[in-house]
Write an enzyme that holds these catalytic residues in place. Sequence first.
Site, short mmCIF file in Angstrom:
data_model
loop_
_atom_site.label_atom_id
_atom_site.label_comp_id
_atom_site.label_asym_id
_atom_site.label_seq_id
_atom_site.Cartn_x
_atom_site.Cartn_y
_atom_site.Cartn_z
N ASP A 170 -31.22 -1.96 -11.22
CA ASP A 170 -32.79 -1.73 -11.55
C ASP A 170 -33.42 -2.62 -10.80
OD1 ASP A 170 -32.02 -4.04 -12.74
OD2 ASP A 170 -32.27 -3.08 -15.00
N ASP A 187 -29.65 6.41 -17.87
CA ASP A 187 -28.76 5.17 -18.25
C ASP A 187 -29.29 4.54 -19.70
OD1 ASP A 187 -31.36 4.04 -17.13
OD2 ASP A 187 -30.19 2.22 -18.01
N CYS A 199 -10.18 14.19 -29.42
CA CYS A 199 -10.73 13.09 -28.40
C CYS A 199 -9.64 12.21 -27.57
CB CYS A 199 -11.78 12.09 -28.92
SG CYS A 199 -12.52 10.80 -27.98
N CYS A 216 -9.79 9.60 -25.93
CA CYS A 216 -9.96 8.39 -25.43
C CYS A 216 -8.93 7.48 -26.02
CB CYS A 216 -11.44 7.80 -26.11
SG CYS A 216 -11.37 7.27 -27.90
N CYS A 258 -8.81 7.08 -29.97
CA CYS A 258 -8.58 8.34 -30.64
C CYS A 258 -6.95 8.88 -30.61
CB CYS A 258 -9.24 9.37 -30.78
SG CYS A 258 -11.06 9.04 -31.19
N HIS A 278 -14.61 4.67 -27.01
CA HIS A 278 -14.91 6.33 -27.77
C HIS A 278 -16.17 6.65 -27.46
CE1 HIS A 278 -14.72 9.59 -30.71
NE2 HIS A 278 -15.99 8.88 -30.87
#
Length: 386
Positions: free
Chosen positions: A98, A272, A310, A312, A315, A341
């Site tokens: 940014d 974002d 999930c 991730c 999980c 997650h």
Amino acid sequence: MTAPVAFQVEVAAPADGSTAARVGRLVTAHGEIETPQFMPVGTNATVKALHPDEIAEAGATIVLANTYHLYLRPGHDRIDRLGGLHRFMGWDGPILTDSGGFQVVSLDHLRLVDDDGVTFRSHIDGSVHRFTPERSIEIQEALGPDIAVAFDQPVYPSSPLEVVADATARTHRWAERSLAAHTRTDQALFGIVQGGIDPGLRAESARAIAALPFDGICIGGLAGDETAAEREATIEVAVDALGDDPRVRYLMGLGSPADLLEAVHRGIDLFDSVLPARVARNGQLWVPGGRLNMRNSAFLDDPRPVQEGCPCPLCRRFSRAYLGHLFRARELLAYRLATCHNLTFTLDFMARIRAAIRSGIFPESLPELRRRAGRESRGEVVEQSA
Ligand SMILES: [Zn+2]
């Protein structure tokens, strides 16, 4: 000279006007980004608590870093000497920085805006600094992201009209100065549309920024104190004013699944936000239909994963009971697993949105996608019981 980034719309919005959602591809020297896409925020050149491999494993294809923070610490010249931001943070994928405009202007009691730039105090040590469009571009060229952003003056959406008008006109002047200062031909530069929630100012700003030779168009000054209805109407005004402009459209600062979905529906390609990671560190885990508060004692005896199926690292291996225990004990692993997650959930949600658009069933899929997102829009929380 080849452009530093290329954007191609692969599935355009349907002509029947049922949605402005589209699928595209943004190509950079460090990789390609399928849109609509969400960019995790690495404020201090790190997505808090995560290793770069975990960011990639969560599905991220681009990250954002903050110019203001990296300028103050460790310093853009130091990062430049050390080989630039990609090497410094160990991330080989695309990076967007940014401009610092949001940070220096949102530190309300610490700054002074004039036509040339902004004088502000460091939040770290109180020292006085000055950003101008030229200085912001110089810093971003030293940091070396794939995509830099023009220096702007955002204001709260609820600001009086004359304040918004003044900041929007200044943002346009600073956009031209940012372009004039930008010399790196291997780095893209995006311009920022302001205009608050006033339809006239917002449309005028979209046309003014689109008239300049930027590589992409950011829509700034939202994700503030506006209502969801005000934000959605403002996005529609901006996208309408952009018309058939071929560049990527990036809405700055928006991050809840429900908000992302509604903005995609209105034609936004890129997002974002710190939100998924921030709420994760507070123990709020996003799941289909809402969120789980891991500080709820009911989870301490719950052997199930946070979200069945999930992929991730949380999980795949651990129970709600274990994560709830980690949060209560303030163990560092809690922040890492919870962030993995929520980013996985967010990026998977964007992939589901893209799949629906590609299949031509996005309008019909909206009710199901809205259910999956939960009704949460910023403050509003739908907590699921155990
Ligand atoms: Zn998970």
